[in-house]
Design a protein around this motif. Structure first.
Motif, short mmCIF file in Angstrom:
data_model
loop_
_atom_site.label_atom_id
_atom_site.label_comp_id
_atom_site.label_asym_id
_atom_site.label_seq_id
_atom_site.Cartn_x
_atom_site.Cartn_y
_atom_site.Cartn_z
N UNK A 81 0.85 -1.19 0.00
CA UNK A 81 0.00 0.00 0.00
C UNK A 81 0.88 1.24 0.00
N UNK A 82 0.78 2.02 -1.07
CA UNK A 82 1.66 3.19 -1.18
C UNK A 82 0.89 4.50 -1.10
N UNK A 83 -0.42 4.46 -1.15
CA UNK A 83 -1.18 5.69 -0.96
C UNK A 83 -2.50 5.33 -0.29
N UNK A 84 -3.27 6.35 0.05
CA UNK A 84 -4.51 6.16 0.79
C UNK A 84 -5.49 5.27 0.04
N UNK A 85 -5.57 5.45 -1.27
CA UNK A 85 -6.51 4.67 -2.07
C UNK A 85 -6.14 3.20 -2.08
N UNK A 86 -4.85 2.90 -2.21
CA UNK A 86 -4.41 1.50 -2.24
C UNK A 86 -4.57 0.86 -0.87
N UNK A 87 -4.32 1.64 0.19
CA UNK A 87 -4.52 1.12 1.53
C UNK A 87 -5.99 0.78 1.75
N UNK A 88 -6.86 1.68 1.33
CA UNK A 88 -8.30 1.42 1.44
C UNK A 88 -8.67 0.15 0.68
N UNK A 89 -8.14 0.00 -0.52
CA UNK A 89 -8.49 -1.16 -1.34
C UNK A 89 -8.02 -2.46 -0.71
N UNK A 90 -6.83 -2.44 -0.09
CA UNK A 90 -6.33 -3.66 0.55
C UNK A 90 -7.23 -4.06 1.71
N UNK A 91 -7.69 -3.07 2.47
CA UNK A 91 -8.63 -3.35 3.56
C UNK A 91 -9.97 -3.82 3.01
N UNK A 92 -10.42 -3.17 1.94
CA UNK A 92 -11.71 -3.48 1.34
C UNK A 92 -11.79 -4.94 0.91
N UNK A 93 -10.73 -5.44 0.28
CA UNK A 93 -10.73 -6.82 -0.23
C UNK A 93 -10.95 -7.81 0.91
#
Length: 375
Positions: A81-93
């Motif tokens: 996770x390198x930015x807020x959007x990618x961090x959110x997506x990793x949690x979302x999955x």
């Protein structure tokens, strides 16, 4: 005999609270990657397949082109996770996997499809995991407190394990104070034809580095209502002592304190290991470790300082030490440093009930503790 009846009733009372009164919305995003859902044979349950590509959520500084997002094969959750959007997506999955798996197993495919569609509609909402927003999703989409999914998730958060863990820590006593081992929490949800079990596992390390243990809390509910915890059981699954400890009496005493939670096999087992979590080695590490200390249920930090001189006045001796410390409504935790260097000398945890006076100097970064005399 394991947990006391009082602790069992407190646990039932906590898990019977309204979902909004429990930290489900706060804990699920960070715990979802640690949750495994299986049947009684131990086989992981299926869920609705994730779309192969996603659109980057709004608010991202990068382009809006679709990207491939792959869940790691080992389910370790080791996302880059390198930015807020990618961090959110990793949690979302991971959250998506947990919610859809539980919904499909407990309420059927039709309901799971509705939850799937609702989640996809929120996939670009970076605020979804704010507790107040997520609780709204739980109420509107899952059905609130009547939801079988939320009844299970009420057993998958910090509050649900608090009472059994407090009992375990009281059984060990102040001289065997423990802290949780980082990244050791694991959860298993077993869905059978007639009941659902939730198993929480976590490792604890003695703050004096003498021993390490793994506790396992199992709670069970009968289907279809899932309204009452008919099974609440705490066990010590693993117990290891530091190889440097040679005092048989100390090892025996620790095992005796834990006997009610251990099997006879574990009590008689000779368990020694060098795989112990070490203390911070210097002042910078010590200060960092105190920024997010492990607190038991109901404990609040009253004072925290990463570079302080502490005077302990306790008959028949007096000590003045430099180090890092925090004070809570239960205890004082202190990491002492070698004089003239930043190397950690030792750590100690002192119950506030043994302190008769605490005074903090305004001019200097000094705290004075006057301890009771136990002679």
């Amino acid at each position: 005999m394991t947990l006391s009846d009082e602790t069992k009733e407190r646990t039932r009372s906590i898990c019977a609270k309204a979902f909004g009164q429990l930290p489900i919305a706060k804990d699920l995003p960070r715990l979802a990657k640690l949750i495994r859902i299986c049947n009684e044979e131990g086989n992981e349950l299926p869920y609705i397949a994730d779309p192969k590509t996603i659109t980057r959520p709004r608010g991202s500084t990068q382009g809006s082109e679709a990207q491939q997002f792959i869940l790691p094969s080992d389910n370790s959750g080791a996302f880059q996770a390198v930015d807020e959007a990618e961090l959110f997506e990793s949690l979302f999955v991971h959250v998506r996997r947990v919610l859809l798996t539980l919904t499909q197993a407990l309420e059927g495919e039709e309901k799971a499809q509705k939850v799937h569609e609702a989640l996809e509609a929120e996939r670009t909402n970076l605020n979804l995991f704010l507790p107040e927003v997520f609780n709204g999703f739980f109420a509107d989409v899952l059905g609130g407190d009547a939801s079988p999914v939320l009844k299970v998730l009420k057993c998958c958060n910090q509050s649900s394990v608090a009472s059994p863990l407090i009992e375990l820590k009281f059984a060990l006593g102040v001289e065997n104070t423990t802290k949780d081992v980082s990244n050791s929490w694991r959860l298993i949800i077993i869905i059978g034809d007639s009941k659902v079990q939730v198993i929480n596992r976590k490792r604890e390390l003695c703050v004096e580095n003498r021993f390490q243990l793994e506790w396992e809390l199992t709670v069970g509910m009968m289907r279809p209502n899932l309204d009452y915890l008919h099974e609440i059981d705490l066990k010590i699954k693993d117990l290891e002592f530091n190889e440097d400890i040679q005092a048989k009496a100390q090892i025996y005493a620790t095992k005796l304190l834990l006997k009610r939670y251990c099997s006879e096999e574990l009590i008689s087992k000779k368990t020694f290991s060098r795989m112990m979590e070490e203390y911070p080695k210097n002042q910078n590490q010590a200060a960092k470790s105190l920024m997010d200390p492990y607190l038991i249920y109901g404990e609040k930090i009253l004072c925290l300082d990463n570079h302080v001189t502490i005077h302990f006045y306790q008959l028949p001796e007096q000590k003045s030490l430099n180090g890092c410390a925090f004070v809570t409504n239960y205890r004082i935790f202190f990491l002492a440093l070698h004089i003239g260097s930043d190397q950690v000398l030792f750590s100690t945890s002192i119950p506030v009930t043994t302190i008769s006076k605490i005074a903090k100097s305004k001019e200097k970064r000094e705290i004075e503790f006057i301890c009771k005399d136990f002679r």
